[in-house]
Write an enzyme that holds these catalytic residues in place. Structure first.
Site, PDB file in Angstrom:
ATOM      1  N   ASN A 149       0.809  -1.225   0.000  1.00 33.61           N
ATOM      2  CA  ASN A 149       0.000   0.000   0.000  1.00 33.61           C
ATOM      3  C   ASN A 149       0.841   1.273   0.000  1.00 33.61           C
ATOM      4  O   ASN A 149       0.416   2.299  -0.489  1.00 33.61           O
ATOM      5  CB  ASN A 149      -0.957  -0.005   1.199  1.00 33.61           C
ATOM      6  CG  ASN A 149      -0.302  -0.436   2.483  1.00 33.61           C
ATOM      7  OD1 ASN A 149       0.228  -1.544   2.582  1.00 33.61           O
ATOM      8  ND2 ASN A 149      -0.313   0.436   3.464  1.00 33.61           N
ATOM      9  N   GLN A 177      -4.623  -3.898  -2.472  1.00 33.05           N
ATOM     10  CA  GLN A 177      -4.184  -2.807  -3.358  1.00 33.05           C
ATOM     11  C   GLN A 177      -4.007  -3.264  -4.805  1.00 33.05           C
ATOM     12  O   GLN A 177      -3.761  -2.438  -5.682  1.00 33.05           O
ATOM     13  CB  GLN A 177      -2.859  -2.209  -2.842  1.00 33.05           C
ATOM     14  CG  GLN A 177      -2.980  -1.520  -1.488  1.00 33.05           C
ATOM     15  CD  GLN A 177      -3.794  -0.218  -1.537  1.00 33.05           C
ATOM     16  OE1 GLN A 177      -4.120   0.309  -2.624  1.00 33.05           O
ATOM     17  NE2 GLN A 177      -4.147   0.308  -0.382  1.00 33.05           N
ATOM     18  N   SER A 197     -10.897  -5.542  -1.046  1.00 30.91           N
ATOM     19  CA  SER A 197     -11.808  -4.569  -0.457  1.00 30.91           C
ATOM     20  C   SER A 197     -12.405  -3.639  -1.509  1.00 30.91           C
ATOM     21  O   SER A 197     -11.698  -3.189  -2.418  1.00 30.91           O
ATOM     22  CB  SER A 197     -11.007  -3.748   0.561  1.00 30.91           C
ATOM     23  OG  SER A 197     -11.832  -2.859   1.241  1.00 30.91           O
ATOM     24  N   CYS A 320       1.148   8.015  12.254  1.00 31.90           N
ATOM     25  CA  CYS A 320       0.883   8.689  13.519  1.00 31.90           C
ATOM     26  C   CYS A 320       0.068   7.739  14.392  1.00 31.90           C
ATOM     27  O   CYS A 320      -1.097   7.967  14.663  1.00 31.90           O
ATOM     28  CB  CYS A 320       0.088   9.952  13.240  1.00 31.90           C
ATOM     29  SG  CYS A 320       0.727  11.360  14.094  1.00 31.90           S
TER      30      CYS A 320
HETATM   31  C1  LIG Z   1      -2.807  -3.731   1.882  1.00 35.01           C
HETATM   32  C2  LIG Z   1      -4.008  -3.412   2.703  1.00 35.01           C
HETATM   33  N1  LIG Z   1      -4.584  -4.374   3.439  1.00 35.01           N
HETATM   34  C3  LIG Z   1      -5.673  -4.142   4.184  1.00 35.01           C
HETATM   35  C4  LIG Z   1      -6.246  -2.895   4.251  1.00 35.01           C
HETATM   36  C5  LIG Z   1      -7.482  -2.688   5.074  1.00 35.01           C
HETATM   37  O1  LIG Z   1      -8.584  -2.633   4.231  1.00 35.01           O
HETATM   38  P1  LIG Z   1     -10.062  -2.239   4.742  1.00 35.01           P
HETATM   39  O2  LIG Z   1     -10.064  -0.745   4.842  1.00 35.01           O
HETATM   40  O3  LIG Z   1     -10.983  -2.739   3.687  1.00 35.01           O
HETATM   41  O4  LIG Z   1     -10.280  -2.912   6.042  1.00 35.01           O
HETATM   42  C6  LIG Z   1      -5.676  -1.854   3.510  1.00 35.01           C
HETATM   43  C7  LIG Z   1      -6.218  -0.488   3.608  1.00 35.01           C
HETATM   44  O5  LIG Z   1      -5.505   0.489   3.658  1.00 35.01           O
HETATM   45  C8  LIG Z   1      -4.536  -2.118   2.715  1.00 35.01           C
HETATM   46  O6  LIG Z   1      -3.975  -1.166   1.977  1.00 35.01           O
END
Ligand SMILES: Cc1ncc(COP(=O)(O)O)c(C=O)c1O
Length: 374
Positions: A149, A177, A197, A320
């Site tokens: 991410n 991602q 997601s 943070c």
């Molecule tokens: C690589 C990765 N995994 C999991 C998540 C969490 O996803 P969700 O907001 O759908 O719980 C994110 C969100 O930033 C992500 O970038």
């Protein structure tokens, strides 16, 4: 001249208006409970969910009955890990994973699961021999993210899953991602479980999925009512599921063209920002998503830089998480010194990013960096 620009699409994406249109009837007109078997309201809702399940499955080359709807990738990751691992099992993951993997891994370790966290190279890539060194006959699960991410770095999923299978382990990937941005075919890639997601791919928030390959047994975290084949109970969020389905359909249709358009905007942004003195790219140029760049501006505190970027929405290379600003665990794991990690920004483009927004970002960042350095 525009006044603001959104280059934080890895945090979340706007819901595509075509997705919203598809969802609207399911709030007040076709509002039935998909589990109501005795009337047309229920049947209509169930039909809509079935269709969305097909759209979601179709995007990743899965069978619809291999999709379990969840509230998002955080829940999917928790379900995959906690639904599979028991005391005494060996679990392998890697240092640059999202907290939605690392935090459950930590709590599993406290419950007697043997957790191994693999290091990555300076470009963010995981070397197959790191897995080779640690995997054993006792390894129940390996979980390696498809795309990072913060840097966009994409891991060699097929190699990793093949190696995991040759050691009788199961392979999970957090593909939050990646899905919708690059082609993902679960069978080609040898994936047993995959989290993703909706809100990262122009669908609504609060809905996601766990792909579970047929025949893989996963325990549930939420019980009551037996929804989603007993794996995830709770009344289905029909409007969100319909929106997620539509978002998947649009990504499938538009991903290729969209990816190359976004990549050329990203490359223009990256080249311009790297032409500022004292900058460096965090992570490798190869093996990465088309929409992200993560850049260090040496000698400039990213917190102060962000505050000077009036109207430009980007993300910091640090988290943070407490009162103290800590360098990003991802950049740290790649060997980037704390000071540089704390001088880094992530720019993530998306479907609705315009050329004008990229020009606005280049101008804002260039001006702010020179002002702060002076
Ligand atoms: C690589 C990765 N995994 C999991 C998540 C969490 O996803 P969700 O907001 O759908 O719980 C994110 C969100 O930033 C992500 O970038």
């Amino acid at each position: 001249m525009i006044q603001r620009a959104y280059l934080d699409n890895n945090a979340t994406t706007p819901t595509d208006p075509r997705v919203v249109d598809e969802m609207l009837p399911y709030f007040s007109e076709q509002f039935g409970n998909a589990s109501s078997r005795n009337h047309a309201y229920g049947w209509e809702a169930k039909e809509a969910v079935d269709h969305a399940r097909e759209q979601v499955a179709d995007l990743i080359g899965a069978n619809p009955n291999e999709i379990v709807f969840t509230s998002g990738a955080t829940e999917s990751n928790n379900l995959a890990l906690k639904g599979l691992l028991n005391e005494g099992n060996h679990f392998i993951t890697c240092a640059t994973e999202h907290k939605a993997i690392l935090d459950p891994a930590e709590s599993l370790a406290a419950k007697g699961i043997d957790v191994e966290i693999l290091p990555v190279q300076s470009d963010g890539l995981l070397e197959i021999n790191e897995l080779q060194k640690k995997i054993s006959d006792h390894t129940r699960l390996v979980s390696i993210m498809m795309a990072n991410n913060e840097t966009g770095c994409t891991q060699p999923i097929k190699e990793l899953s093949t190696f995991t299978h040759s050691n009788q382990g199961l392979f999970h990937t957090d593909a939050t991602q990646a899905v919708g941005k690059i082609p993902v075919e679960v069978s080609d890639l040898g994936i047993d479980l995959m989290s993703f997601s909706s809100h990262k791919m122009y669908g609504p928030k609060g809905i996601g999925a766990l792909y579970i390959r047929k025949g893989t047994k996963v325990g549930s975290l939420i019980e009551g009512g037996g929804h989603e084949r007993g794996i995830r109970s709770g009344t289905l969020n029909v409007p969100a599921i319909v929106g997620f389905g539509k978002a998947c359909e649009l990504c499938k249709q538009e991903m290729r063209e969209e990816g190359s358009r976004i990549k050329s905007l990203r490359d223009k942004l990256e080249q311009s920002l790297l032409s500022i003195e004292g900058t460096q790219l965090n992570g490798g140029k190869e093996n990465r998503l088309p929409n992200v760049t993560n850049i260090a501006f040496s000698g400039v505190d990213s917190e102060r830089l962000l505050l000077s970027l009036n109207g430009l929405a980007v993300s910091q290379g640090s988290a943070c998480t407490s009162a103290v600003v800590e360098p990003s665990h991802v950049l740290k794991a790649m060997g980037i010194p704390d000071q540089l990690a704390n001088s880094s920004l992530r720019f993530s483009l998306g479907r609705f990013t315009t050329d004008e927004e990229v020009d606005f970002a280049i101008q804002k960042v260039t001006e702010a960096v020179s002002k702060l350095r002076a």
